[in-house]
Design an enzyme around this catalytic site. Structure first.
Site, PDB file in Angstrom:
ATOM      1  N   CYS A 113      -0.765  -8.789   4.323  1.00  0.00           N
ATOM      2  CA  CYS A 113       0.666  -8.695   3.919  1.00  0.00           C
ATOM      3  C   CYS A 113       1.598  -9.791   4.760  1.00  0.00           C
ATOM      4  CB  CYS A 113       1.216  -7.321   4.262  1.00  0.00           C
ATOM      5  SG  CYS A 113       0.328  -6.071   3.312  1.00  0.00           S
ATOM      6  N   HIS A 244       8.787  -7.610   4.756  1.00  0.00           N
ATOM      7  CA  HIS A 244       7.532  -7.125   3.850  1.00  0.00           C
ATOM      8  C   HIS A 244       7.887  -5.853   3.172  1.00  0.00           C
ATOM      9  CE1 HIS A 244       3.640  -6.058   2.094  1.00  0.00           C
ATOM     10  NE2 HIS A 244       3.501  -5.325   3.342  1.00  0.00           N
ATOM     11  N   ASN A 274       3.763  -2.149  -2.663  1.00  0.00           N
ATOM     12  CA  ASN A 274       3.436  -3.116  -1.731  1.00  0.00           C
ATOM     13  C   ASN A 274       2.469  -4.093  -2.501  1.00  0.00           C
ATOM     14  OD1 ASN A 274       2.017  -4.505   0.181  1.00  0.00           O
ATOM     15  ND2 ASN A 274       1.639  -2.865   1.384  1.00  0.00           N
TER      16      ASN A 274
END
Ligand code: ACO
Length: 320
Positions: A113, A244, A274
């Site tokens: 990520c 994020h 996500n």
């Protein structure tokens, strides 16, 4: 010579997967997913779309919104943990080829990520060293291909998508990317990993969610405090805090600890879930398209992911 962030683009796959899809298949509820993650839906790529296709679609928009031509690009970087092919060829090679960018260096970054922040850092280094002039960076993920849909503790978190940006040389110091810091700790690899190899069931992602959650909140908060202090910036110097998008509770905890106003926070996790390395550029594209991100705005990026990896960046938006 400085590096400037010239444009942003994203590709959002058409198919929407709501929480109900998971409720229909496993022991979970819409209430649990919404309350614990803030996610209502995520996008899923079609069978015909690979990670490189998502990346190409995002890249075309980023190139169109910049003042450079495809043939001006002299480096292609793709951050991904769900490449078209395991090992080789890299997804960046495929993206370059599909865009008609030939005879340039193309490489993938594997930083989960944090991948997009790592990609900006890499592009900046190549530009400031004088080696490259116009870098295409892409964060692209088809996470639905590495998610274990029998694991109710992780599968509802992830979605597919891509974001892309053009990083170019500039002589204007006001346009320059101010600072980026990237870190890693492989000692914590077991918190989030794909233990096997392709075609093996163990290639699916596994995560110790609760432990990762606590480290994420602490690391993201400290990293931002550090980069802000290093650059002598106050909260009011930041126009948009773009973290994020892993879990709304993480974004809220970090945002509150750092005392950012809601008007500064960018939150897209509810509609995209996500998307790993694509999450920050997809969020950035969202605020760009809605008019919230304006030329000259100071963006603060903050990312955390498998590796473990983490990173922060202070970037004035130099796009139109
Ligand atoms: N539905 C219903 N109940 C569930 C579900 C589900 N889908 N999943 C877990 N539960 C249960 C658990 O079994 C547990 O039950 P128990 O108390 O009886 O044991 C309970 O819910 C609580 O589980 P926790 O794991 O403690 O829940 P938590 O509040 O930590 O939320 C989550 C889990 C959403 C995964 C969270 O920990 C998280 O977001 N973690 C961090 C993610 C992250 O930031 N990752 C890094 C980036 S990702 C990357 O790099 C690819």
């Amino acid at each position: 010579m400085y590096a400037s962030f010239k444009s942003i683009g994203a590709y959002i796959p058409e198919q929407i997967r709501t929480n109900q899809w998971f409720v229909d298949r496993m022991d979970t509820s819409n209430e649990w997913i919404t309350k614990r993650t803030g996610i209502s839906e995520r996008r899923i790529a079609s069978d015909e779309e690979n990670t490189s296709d998502l990346g190409v679609n995002a890249a075309k928009i980023a190139i169109e919104r910049s003042d450079i031509l495809v043939e001006d690009i002299d480096l292609v970087i793709c951050a991904t943990i769900s490449p078209d092919y395991y090992c080789m060829p890299s997804t960046a090679c495929l993206i370059a080829n599909k865009l008609g960018i030939n005879n340039v260096m193309a490489l993938d970054i594997s930083a989960a990520c944090t991948g997009f922040v790592y990609a900006v850092q890499t592009a900046k280094a190549f530009i400031e060293s004088g080696m490259k002039k116009n870098v295409l960076i892409v964060g692209a993920e088809k996470l639905s291909s590495i998610v274990d849909y029998t694991d109710r503790t992780t599968c509802m978190l992830f979605g597919d998508g891509a974001g892309a940006a053009i990083i170019s040389t500039t002589e204007d110091k006001d346009e320059a990317i101010l600072d980026i810091q990237c870190s890693a700790d492989g000692g914590l690899k077991d918190l989030l990993l794909t233990p096997g190899v392709a075609s093996d069931e163990a290639m699916f992602m596994q995560m110790k969610g609760n432990e990762t959650f606590k480290i994420a909140v602490r690391t993201l908060t400290n990293d931002v405090k550090d980069i802000m202090a290093k650059n002598k910036l106050q909260n009011e110097d930041i126009d948009l805090f773009i973290p994020h998008q892993a879990n709304y509770r993480i974004i809220k905890a970090v945002g509150d600890a750092l005392k950012f106003e809601d008007s500064q926070k960018v939150v897209t996790v509810a509609k995209y879930g996500n998307t790993s390395s694509a999450s920050i550029p997809m969020a950035m594209n969202d605020v760009y398209e809605s008019g919230r991100l304006q030329s000259g705005d100071m963006m603060l990026l903050d990312a955390f992911g498998g590796g473990l990896t983490w990173g922060s960046a202070l970037i004035p938006f130099a796009g139109k």
